[in-house]
Write an enzyme that holds these catalytic residues in place. Structure first.
Site, PDB file in Angstrom:
ATOM      1  N   GLY A 608       0.842  -1.187   0.000  1.00  0.00           N
ATOM      2  CA  GLY A 608       0.000   0.000   0.000  1.00  0.00           C
ATOM      3  C   GLY A 608       0.868   1.224   0.000  1.00  0.00           C
ATOM      4  O   GLY A 608       2.097   1.158   0.111  1.00  0.00           O
ATOM      5  N   GLY A 610       0.784   5.469   1.201  1.00  0.00           N
ATOM      6  CA  GLY A 610       0.083   6.569   1.851  1.00  0.00           C
ATOM      7  C   GLY A 610       0.908   7.820   1.708  1.00  0.00           C
ATOM      8  O   GLY A 610       1.922   7.842   1.004  1.00  0.00           O
ATOM      9  N   GLY A 611       0.485   8.819   2.372  1.00  0.00           N
ATOM     10  CA  GLY A 611       1.169  10.086   2.255  1.00  0.00           C
ATOM     11  C   GLY A 611       2.592  10.053   2.769  1.00  0.00           C
ATOM     12  O   GLY A 611       3.419  10.871   2.392  1.00  0.00           O
ATOM     13  N   PHE A 612       2.881   9.119   3.636  1.00  0.00           N
ATOM     14  CA  PHE A 612       4.197   9.104   4.249  1.00  0.00           C
ATOM     15  C   PHE A 612       5.160   8.158   3.575  1.00  0.00           C
ATOM     16  O   PHE A 612       6.319   8.114   3.910  1.00  0.00           O
ATOM     17  CB  PHE A 612       4.087   8.717   5.714  1.00  0.00           C
ATOM     18  CG  PHE A 612       3.540   9.829   6.532  1.00  0.00           C
ATOM     19  CD1 PHE A 612       4.394  10.748   7.100  1.00  0.00           C
ATOM     20  CD2 PHE A 612       2.185   9.984   6.690  1.00  0.00           C
ATOM     21  CE1 PHE A 612       3.896  11.791   7.836  1.00  0.00           C
ATOM     22  CE2 PHE A 612       1.689  11.023   7.430  1.00  0.00           C
ATOM     23  CZ  PHE A 612       2.535  11.934   8.008  1.00  0.00           C
ATOM     24  N   GLY A 613       4.655   7.386   2.668  1.00  0.00           N
ATOM     25  CA  GLY A 613       5.565   6.471   2.022  1.00  0.00           C
ATOM     26  C   GLY A 613       4.849   5.216   1.599  1.00  0.00           C
ATOM     27  O   GLY A 613       3.630   5.123   1.620  1.00  0.00           O
ATOM     28  N   VAL A 615       4.441   0.978   1.706  1.00  0.00           N
ATOM     29  CA  VAL A 615       4.597  -0.171   2.592  1.00  0.00           C
ATOM     30  C   VAL A 615       4.841  -1.416   1.749  1.00  0.00           C
ATOM     31  O   VAL A 615       4.124  -1.674   0.790  1.00  0.00           O
ATOM     32  CB  VAL A 615       3.344  -0.357   3.470  1.00  0.00           C
ATOM     33  CG1 VAL A 615       3.560  -1.501   4.438  1.00  0.00           C
ATOM     34  CG2 VAL A 615       3.034   0.924   4.223  1.00  0.00           C
ATOM     35  N   LYS A 629       7.696  -0.016   6.127  1.00  0.00           N
ATOM     36  CA  LYS A 629       7.235   1.271   5.618  1.00  0.00           C
ATOM     37  C   LYS A 629       8.444   2.113   5.268  1.00  0.00           C
ATOM     38  O   LYS A 629       9.290   2.389   6.103  1.00  0.00           O
ATOM     39  CB  LYS A 629       6.410   1.948   6.698  1.00  0.00           C
ATOM     40  CG  LYS A 629       5.766   3.229   6.279  1.00  0.00           C
ATOM     41  CD  LYS A 629       4.698   3.494   7.284  1.00  0.00           C
ATOM     42  CE  LYS A 629       4.289   4.910   7.406  1.00  0.00           C
ATOM     43  NZ  LYS A 629       3.461   5.086   8.582  1.00  0.00           N
ATOM     44  N   ASP A 730      -5.414  10.165  12.875  1.00  0.00           N
ATOM     45  CA  ASP A 730      -5.807   9.731  11.535  1.00  0.00           C
ATOM     46  C   ASP A 730      -6.439   8.352  11.575  1.00  0.00           C
ATOM     47  O   ASP A 730      -6.102   7.490  10.788  1.00  0.00           O
ATOM     48  CB  ASP A 730      -4.593   9.762  10.598  1.00  0.00           C
ATOM     49  CG  ASP A 730      -5.015   9.768   9.125  1.00  0.00           C
ATOM     50  OD1 ASP A 730      -6.200  10.051   8.841  1.00  0.00           O
ATOM     51  OD2 ASP A 730      -4.168   9.475   8.269  1.00  0.00           O
TER      52      ASP A 730
END
Ligand code: NAG
Ligand code: NAG
Ligand code: NAG
Ligand code: NAG
Ligand code: NAG
Length: 947
Positions: A608, A610-613, A615, A629, A730
């Site tokens: 997956g 997300g905004g942070f990186g 996975v 991650k 979140d």
């Protein structure tokens, strides 16, 4: 007590560093002395008369230094009188200046080149002149407040465009400071700007179109002196971050845009004392967050929407003053007609109240039973189209609209007017086709160039000015039976809605530069099947999952928006960078190891994004699986590194059976990696929203209930940890991960915030995901544990309905699950209808569901203090889960465990199984496979954290 200790520390330190006496930069020293000299009452500063050094020790009151340079002067509300030294901008290290609420006067010195200045509070003084180079080179300015200063009063002043180079500007408060001219366009394109206060100036002109994309949360343009601001206010419907909008006391015209009801966070709307026309959009009644609405003193018509609360509508042309009560049918039809021709002011001012037959309505003639007979508005320069609702004035005998500028087609509804004898539309700009009127109607349509085939425009056709439909109708009725329609006016197309929502997402985060880039990305993508509404960063390989999304808060505060695209070009051998070790080293994992187990972060191992990186999954040498991650960091600043380390410190402190476990991390060179336990069934969102496309079995109610309880326990734990409290910020269904036993663990602590002791509200930069955001957090950025409770309530709603928190494809009223759910939850019928169709609902489940629905309602209460603590949710849900027990074993127990065996034998069986096969079942194919190490089972032995 604390203070005493500090003093003690201070004196001890002092005795050691007395050599540092006299460190202040001489030029800064000189300017401070000039500053003092410019004051009439310098004694209020309590600066030592002679000797002493501003930077200390002891440091002068109100002065703060960095090294030998002055970085702050804080004298707000001291009652100081006087002027500022004109070479003030030589304090080049100044970052924070608080001069507000004094009696400073005279010329403001230029601030040109104060490149470190972040906060400048100068409001509520008597400064009377501002130099035009004041705003040059204020590179890192975040807050500028000049409100209530009589600046350049005689000739007024324009905001210099150099201000647009202050790309980090958040708050610009310039109310009451003598601005003239138009609102500068560039204010709409400063993507960081979230507060703009320009009230009480002498501004004129309209709201610039550039404001469409602005991310402003607070906009004050009210009470302009002189002519005031004018023009339409349509642009506000796209300013989706707005929470406070004050436009009152101006000359705005046109209608209130219908789209205003879709502004998700609007809490205060003042449009009073303008010249707005038209009807009040119904959608205002659905704005659950709206607390204050003032529409009084305009020329609004029609009914008041069914709003509750103390909203003001006085001094308009409304037909009723009671909210929710419609106008008389004739009145509604006439107002719609007037809307079609764009509310000409003559008629707006005359068509008041709910009785068109009282004698005062211009152009209206009625019969003795108060029915409208004649609509008589010839030669009035009416612009616009003929609204179909005229067909509802069923007693009409004559419509006289000749010699106007009416465009479009004649609506078919007019043919149903049984008593109509005359329709005079001559000398307009009507388009074909004409609907077929009965022979009793005298249809006058000469001097409509488009109806004449365009061959003889405007040439009056002599003597055939009374053609009957049977002779002039250019085409047979069958071919156009449904074609006469008003051209779409305010309806926005789907595409533009998407733009709006993208802009809204962007604006919500408001402060972070990187959002601009991301929103551009989204815009580019919007043509596809993506639900851009709920996505920000979309997983390029799985566009169907709108949950792989996050409103991003960049980790590096200096606004750098780089998302590392170059990181995959690193070679495997580059592991020799400096390795940072945090706390105890046993969590540190070498990057080479992680590269190996993820096959060098191979795309096929991606789980997956997300905004942070991103996975990735990986398989360790011992066969255990992990999720890695990889943060997208770009250039890592020291600050970012600090934050990352702080995060690890947090992560390694929280351990709970229902929180995804941090197993390790790695910081090497540009790599920042976090290693978590692997959750084979992936995110809850997959099972709720995408089970069909992913070929998963939908979750039963029992499983959903268990998941709800697991999450509640995890959140309760986070919120009530012994000495500190953590806020997730979140929580959402894509951050809730499932094991093979379908028990849930909460993940993604990238946003966890430490709540200081005792004080459980922290102001933060906005993080979180649209649709789950608590209103007070969205609006103020102040976060408490109750913001998590709100998000949790939304997750409960998703569990009940199987609907995503936000879906732009749904109708306006149900777009935001939280808002919609409030409308349905109290009615048993509507709630039943809203329950996820895949659930097998019987009487007992339904009872359960309504209890959970009620809980969801409490959790999403508007006022944070009305939301329960998570412990309450645990109590409510654990009772339901317990009550459910008897069904537990029959249908869906934990996979593969025979609970009838004695415990020792169970453990033995498990150990054997582990020896044989160490792999977890693959994602998406759990059926029949027996996980080697049932997570829930194992954890129930190993977790020592309690709860
Ligand atoms: C304000 O007035 C002064 C003196 O008239 C002038 O020099 C200055 O440029 C004005 N400021 C702005 C921003 O126009
Ligand atoms: C920015 O403006 C908002 C709204 O007026 C205010 O709540 C906030 O404190 C301001 N920020 C700063 C740093 O002054
Ligand atoms: C207005 O809404 C309230 C509930 O919010 C409802 O009880 C009432 O019946 C509505 N009134 C009308 C006229 O629709
Ligand atoms: C009609 O429209 C034209 C052009 O759009 C505009 O110039 C004119 O002022 C309008 N007239 C009225 C009465 O609104
Ligand atoms: C009539 O309406 C059309 C379209 O709105 C506009 O372009 C035109 O200027 C108008 N003419 C007059 C005389 O108002």
């Amino acid at each position: 007590m604390v203070e005493v200790q500090w003093k003690l520390v201070f004196t001890v330190v002092l005795s050691f560093v007395s050599v540092a006496y006299g460190v202040t930069d001489p030029n800064d020293f000189r300017i401070l002395n000039e500053f003092r000299k410019g004051l009439e009452n310098p004694e209020l500063l309590k600066w030592p008369e002679s000797g002493g050094d501003p930077c200390g020790p002891p440091r002068w009151p109100c002065v703060f230094c960095k090294g030998s340079r002055v970085s702050q002067i804080q004298v707000q509300k001291f009652g100081l009188k006087g002027t500022l030294p004109q070479d003030f901008n030589q304090l080049t290290e100044l970052s924070n200046l608080g001069l507000q609420r004094n009696h400073f006067s005279g010329k403001l010195p230029t601030f040109k080149g104060l490149s470190k200045l972040q906060y400048a509070y100068l409001g509520n003084n008597q400064f009377d002149t501002i130099p035009s180079d004041f705003f040059e080179g204020l590179d890192v300015l975040q807050i500028l407040s000049l409100e209530n200063n009589p600046l350049n009063m005689t000739e007024g002043w324009l905001l210099p465009t150099t201000l647009q180079n202050s790309a980090q500007l958040l708050n610009l408060t310039l109310s009451g400071c003598g601005l003239v001219g138009a609102i500068p366009d560039f204010l709409g394109t400063m993507s960081s700007l979230s507060v703009l206060q320009l009230a009480d100036n002498r501004l004129s002109g309209g709201i610039p179109a550039s404001f469409k994309q602005s991310q402003l949360q607070i906009l004050w343009l009210n009470d302009q002196i002189g002519n005031g601001l004018s023009g339409p206010i349509d642009v506000i419907a796209s300013m989706t971050s707005l929470s406070l909008l004050w436009l009152h006391g101006n000359q705005f015209t046109g209608t209130i845009p219908a789209g205003i009801g879709a502004l998700p966070s609007l809490t205060e709307l003042n449009l009073n004392s303008n010249r707005l026309v038209g009807q009040i959009p119904e959608s205002l009644a659905k704005m659950t967050l709206l607390k204050k609405l003032d529409l009084s003193n305009n020329n609004l018509m029609g009914a008041v929407p069914n709003v509750s609360g103390n909203f003001l509508f006085a001094s308009n042309q409304l037909c009723q003053s009671t909210p929710g009560v419609p106008c008389a049918p004739q009145v509604t039809a006439l107002i719609n007609f007037l809307g079609g021709v764009n509310y000409p002011s003559r008629y707006v001012s005359s068509w008041k109240g709910n009785d068109p037959c009282g004698g005062s309505w211009l152009g209206i003639t009625c019969n003795s039973v108060q029915k409208v007979l004649i609509l008589n508005l010839p030669d009035n320069k009416l612009n616009g189209t003929l609204d179909p609702s005229v067909g509802e004035l069923d007693s009409l005998t004559e419509i006289r609209l000749q010699a106007n500028n009416i465009t479009g087609t004649v609506p078919k509804s007019l043919t149903s007017l049984k008593s109509l004898t005359l329709l005079d539309l001559s000398a307009n700009n009507i388009e074909p086709p004409l609907p077929q009127f009965s022979g009793s109607v005298k249809l006058v349509i000469d001097r409509n160039p488009l109806l004449m085939g365009g061959n003889h425009p405007a040439s009056p056709s002599p003597d055939n000015s009374s053609p009957h439909s049977s002779t002039t109708n250019p085409s047979p009725p069958a071919t156009h039976s449904d074609s006469p329609q008003r051209p779409p006016k305010v309806k926005s197309s789907k595409k533009s809605k998407l733009v709006v929502i993208v802009a809204s997402l962007a604006s919500f985060a408001g402060l972070v530069l990187c959002l601009v880039l991301l929103s551009m990305y989204c815009r580019k993508k919007r043509k596809g099947s993506l639900k851009a509404s709920s996505s920000f960063v979309v997983h390029p390989r799985d566009p169907s999952d709108p949950d792989l999304v996050k409103i991003v808060v960049s980790n590096n505060t200096n606004g750098s928006a780089s998302t590392a695209t170059g990181s995959n070009s690193e070679s495997i051998s580059s592991g020799t960078g400096d390795t940072h070790v945090i706390e105890s080293g046993n969590l540190v994992i070498q990057v080479q190891v992680l590269r190996r187990v993820t096959n060098n972060f191979a795309p096929e191992n991606e789980l997956g994004r997300g905004g942070f990186g991103t996975v990735y999954k990986g398989e360790m040498e011992d066969g255990s699986r992990i999720a890695v991650k990889r943060m997208e960091a770009g250039i890592i600043t020291n600050k970012a590194l600090d934050e990352f380390q702080a995060e690890i410190a947090v992560l390694s402190k929280v351990r709970h059976r229902h929180l995804v476990n941090l197993q390790g991390y790695c910081i090497e060179g540009n790599e920042r990696l976090l290693v978590y336990e692997y959750m084979p069934q992936g995110a809850l969102s997959r099972h709720l929203f995408h089970w069909e496309s992913l070929k998963l079995e939908p979750l039963s109610w029992k499983r959903r209930l268990n998941i709800a309880l697991d999450v509640a326990r995890a959140m309760e734990y986070l919120h009530s940890l012994a000495r500190e409290s953590f806020i997730h910020r979140d929580l959402k269904s894509s951050n809730i991960l499932l094991g093979d036993d379908f028990r849930a663990k909460v993940s993604d602590f990238g946003l966890v915030k430490l709540a200081p002791d005792g004080m459980k509200s922290v102001a933060t930069r906005l993080a979180g995901t649209f649709g789950y955001l608590a209103p007070e957090y969205a609006v103020t950025g102040k976060i408490t544990t109750k913001a998590d409770v709100f998000s949790y309530g939304v997750v409960l709603m998703e569990l009940i309905t199987g609907l995503t928190a936000l879906d732009e494809d749904r109708s306006e009223e149900s777009r935001y699950l939280a808002a919609w759910f409030w409308h349905i939850k109290s009615s048993k019928e509507r709630l039943t209808a809203a329950v996820d169709k895949v659930l097998d609902v019987n009487e007992e489940t339904l009872d359960n569901i309504s209890i959970v629905a009620e809980l969801a309602g409490h959790c999403t209460a508007r006022e944070p203090n009305q939301r329960p603590e998570m412990g309450h949710a645990v109590n409510v849900l654990s009772q339901l889960v317990e009550k459910w027990k008897p069904y537990d074993d029959e249908t869906e127990g934990y996979t593969g465990i025979d609970y009838s065996l004695p415990l020792t034998q169970m453990v033995k069986g498990w150990q054997e199984a582990e020896g044989k096969d160490n792999s977890y079942a693959d994602i998406g194919d759990s059926k029949g496979s027996i996980p080697a190490r049932p997570t829930g089972f194992a954890d129930s032995f190993t977790s020592a954290d309690g709860r």
